[in-house]
Design a protein around this motif. Structure first.
Motif, PDB file in Angstrom:
ATOM      1  N   PRO A  17      -3.819  -2.791  -1.858  1.00  0.00           N
ATOM      2  CA  PRO A  17      -4.378  -4.239  -2.214  1.00  0.00           C
ATOM      3  C   PRO A  17      -5.430  -4.546  -1.687  1.00  0.00           C
ATOM      4  O   PRO A  17      -6.455  -5.204  -2.183  1.00  0.00           O
ATOM      5  N   ARG A  18      -5.720  -4.108  -0.247  1.00  0.00           N
ATOM      6  CA  ARG A  18      -6.931  -4.522   0.694  1.00  0.00           C
ATOM      7  C   ARG A  18      -7.001  -3.541   1.744  1.00  0.00           C
ATOM      8  O   ARG A  18      -6.039  -3.353   2.210  1.00  0.00           O
ATOM      9  N   ARG A  67      -2.873  10.506  -3.804  1.00  0.00           N
ATOM     10  CA  ARG A  67      -3.547   9.268  -4.261  1.00  0.00           C
ATOM     11  C   ARG A  67      -3.063   8.025  -3.165  1.00  0.00           C
ATOM     12  O   ARG A  67      -2.049   8.010  -2.873  1.00  0.00           O
ATOM     13  N   ALA A  78       1.010  -1.218   0.099  1.00  0.00           N
ATOM     14  CA  ALA A  78      -0.021   0.125  -0.099  1.00  0.00           C
ATOM     15  C   ALA A  78       0.899   1.137  -0.042  1.00  0.00           C
ATOM     16  O   ALA A  78       1.982   1.266   0.358  1.00  0.00           O
ATOM     17  N   HIS A  90     -11.099  -4.901  -2.001  1.00  0.00           N
ATOM     18  CA  HIS A  90      -9.682  -5.064  -2.838  1.00  0.00           C
ATOM     19  C   HIS A  90      -9.502  -4.005  -3.997  1.00  0.00           C
ATOM     20  O   HIS A  90     -10.172  -3.533  -4.449  1.00  0.00           O
ATOM     21  N   GLY A  91      -8.070  -3.971  -4.272  1.00  0.00           N
ATOM     22  CA  GLY A  91      -7.776  -3.027  -5.422  1.00  0.00           C
ATOM     23  C   GLY A  91      -8.000  -1.601  -5.002  1.00  0.00           C
ATOM     24  O   GLY A  91      -8.695  -0.976  -5.955  1.00  0.00           O
ATOM     25  N   VAL A  92      -7.834  -0.932  -3.834  1.00  0.00           N
ATOM     26  CA  VAL A  92      -8.453   0.162  -3.672  1.00  0.00           C
ATOM     27  C   VAL A  92      -7.466   1.387  -4.056  1.00  0.00           C
ATOM     28  O   VAL A  92      -6.359   1.397  -4.028  1.00  0.00           O
ATOM     29  N   GLU A  93      -8.156   2.346  -4.711  1.00  0.00           N
ATOM     30  CA  GLU A  93      -7.362   3.707  -5.351  1.00  0.00           C
ATOM     31  C   GLU A  93      -8.435   4.748  -4.645  1.00  0.00           C
ATOM     32  O   GLU A  93      -9.796   4.985  -5.071  1.00  0.00           O
ATOM     33  N   GLU A 103      -3.133   3.840  -2.504  1.00  0.00           N
ATOM     34  CA  GLU A 103      -3.539   2.746  -3.250  1.00  0.00           C
ATOM     35  C   GLU A 103      -3.177   1.543  -2.241  1.00  0.00           C
ATOM     36  O   GLU A 103      -2.347   1.910  -1.403  1.00  0.00           O
TER      37      GLU A 103
END
Length: 424
Positions: free
Chosen positions: A397-398, A393, A363, A407-410, A395
């Motif tokens: 993965p969880r 930003r 992350a 999951h895949g948080v942005e 980012e």
């Protein structure tokens, strides 16, 4: 014959009277003072004037000048202004006619040094020859000021007990650094193994940076070894600079704000160069050990102090401070350190935007922040906004939030308070 003798006596008496009148005229303060300043100015390449003079010849001769102004010939602004200058010189120095450079004492009241003008004058000076003057009774300064382009040092008081080329030097310095809303009163004791550009230096004392709603009283211990530039033409000092070898700084400090007191310790090591009115530290390494709001971290990089502050640091946070807003799981549960990169260019009070990159377990955050606004948000706690004043930003993965797993948080953060600013 008697008439000739009488005439000779009259002529001799007239000449003696004229000589005495001339000597008395020359010894008037308003005549002797300008003559002395003119001789000193010619030797220094300066035009030196004063509004009034006084002198004393009994005991140790001394000259007092008031309203002193020194400037380069043709320059619009002065190098130095002072309300009062006292110079005391022993008779042995006066009789030596320059062969003996011993001075008893120098006093300066309310001197003001314009740094840009001083640097221009100094860069044009030829290299000195022979030993420097000896000050038996030292140098004493009260209510002084040094002015830079965007900063100044006010209320300067210096006490230098003595100065000699072959002796250790000790000086007590007090004053107040001012740059915008940042102020930093200081009270320092410094020593040198010898007054030269190749000497060991030690500094101890107190310095207390402060802003509108915070203070940072600190006790410091600093040591370094000076290394001057190789011999060169006039101006070489400004080009090559004065090197600070093995610079070491340790500090115990307390951050005081409306929410309480945060003690911490700070350590610093670097190689430095003083040149063109600024200080560059490269490579630089620092450690910070705090508690609650103050993190524990280590970093390396480059630091530049001049009219503005520039930082380029890479390092890692040992952990996420408990007093900071908690990270969502699983990020908050991780015990791994947080590598970071930080860049800054702006005021010395750190009021301009900082570029920050953080990483942990895949992350990361890449964005900008302002220290005052972020500190205020942390202090507000539950009473403040749920989102931090950041622009950038995030980012991951969880992230686990309220029983849900994402999951895949942005996440894009936009805050009007964090302007673009100037970051190298």
């Amino acid at each position: 014959m008697k008439r000739r003798g009488a005439i000779a006596l009259l002529v001799l008496a007239a000449l003696l009277l004229a000589a005495l009148l001339l000597l008395r005229w020359l010894m008037r303060a308003d005549v002797l003072g300008p003559m002395v300043l003119d001789r000193a100015g010619s030797a220094l390449g300066l035009e030196i004037t004063a509004d009034a003079f006084d002198y004393r010849l009994r005991g140790t001769p001394q000259l007092v000048a008031r309203g002193v102004v020194a400037r380069e010939p043709g320059a619009a602004g002065p190098v130095l202004r002072a309300d009062r200058v006292l110079v005391s010189v022993p008779w042995s120095t006066l009789r030596a006619r320059g062969a003996d450079l011993t001075i008893e004492r120098i006093e300066l009241d309310a001197p003001v040094v314009e740094l840009a003008a001083f640097q221009h004058w100094w860069s044009a000076r030829p290299p000195g020859e022979g030993p420097p003057p000896t000050l038996r009774g030292g140098l004493h300064v009260v209510d002084g000021r040094v002015s830079g382009d965007a900063w100044r040092v006010d209320d300067i008081a210096l006490d230098l007990p003595e100065f000699a080329a072959d002796r250790a030097l000790r000086v007590h310095a007090r004053g107040r650094y001012v740059a915008g809303t940042l102020q930093a009163p200081f009270d320092l004791h410094a020593s040198m193994t010898r007054p030269s550009a190749d000497a060991g230096v030690g500094i101890t004392g107190e310095i207390s940076p402060q802003g509108d709603d915070w203070r940072l009283p600190s006790s410091i211990v600093l040591s370094t070894h000076l290394q001057g530039p190789p011999p060169g033409p006039p101006g070489a000092m400004d080009d090559a600079g004065l090197r600070l070898r093995q610079l070491r700084l340790s500090s115990r400090a307390r951050y005081l704000s409306g929410t309480g007191v945060q003690p911490f310790v700070f350590g610093f090591a670097a190689e430095g160069v003083l040149a063109d009115g600024g200080l560059r530290l490269l490579p630089a390494a620092l450690t910070l050990r705090g508690q609650e709001l103050i993190p524990r971290l280590r970093a390396r990089g480059a630091i530049d102090f001049a009219d503005e502050l520039q930082l380029a640091l890479q390092g890692e946070l040992a952990d996420w401070p408990e007093a900071w807003p908690a990270l969502p799981p699983p990020l908050g549960a991780s015990q791994a350190p947080l590598p970071f990169e930080l860049e800054y260019r702006g005021t010395l009070a750190l009021t301009d935007p900082i570029a920050l990159r953080l990483e942990r377990d895949g992350a990361g955050f890449d964005g900008r922040l302002r220290v005052p606004e972020l500190a205020a948000w942390i202090d507000a706690g539950a009473d403040g906004s749920p989102l931090p004043p950041l622009r950038g930003r995030i980012e991951a993965p969880r992230i686990d939030i309220s029983g849900a797993t994402l999951h895949g948080v942005e996440i894009e953060l936009e805050d009007d308070v964090v302007t673009e600013g100037v970051i190298p």
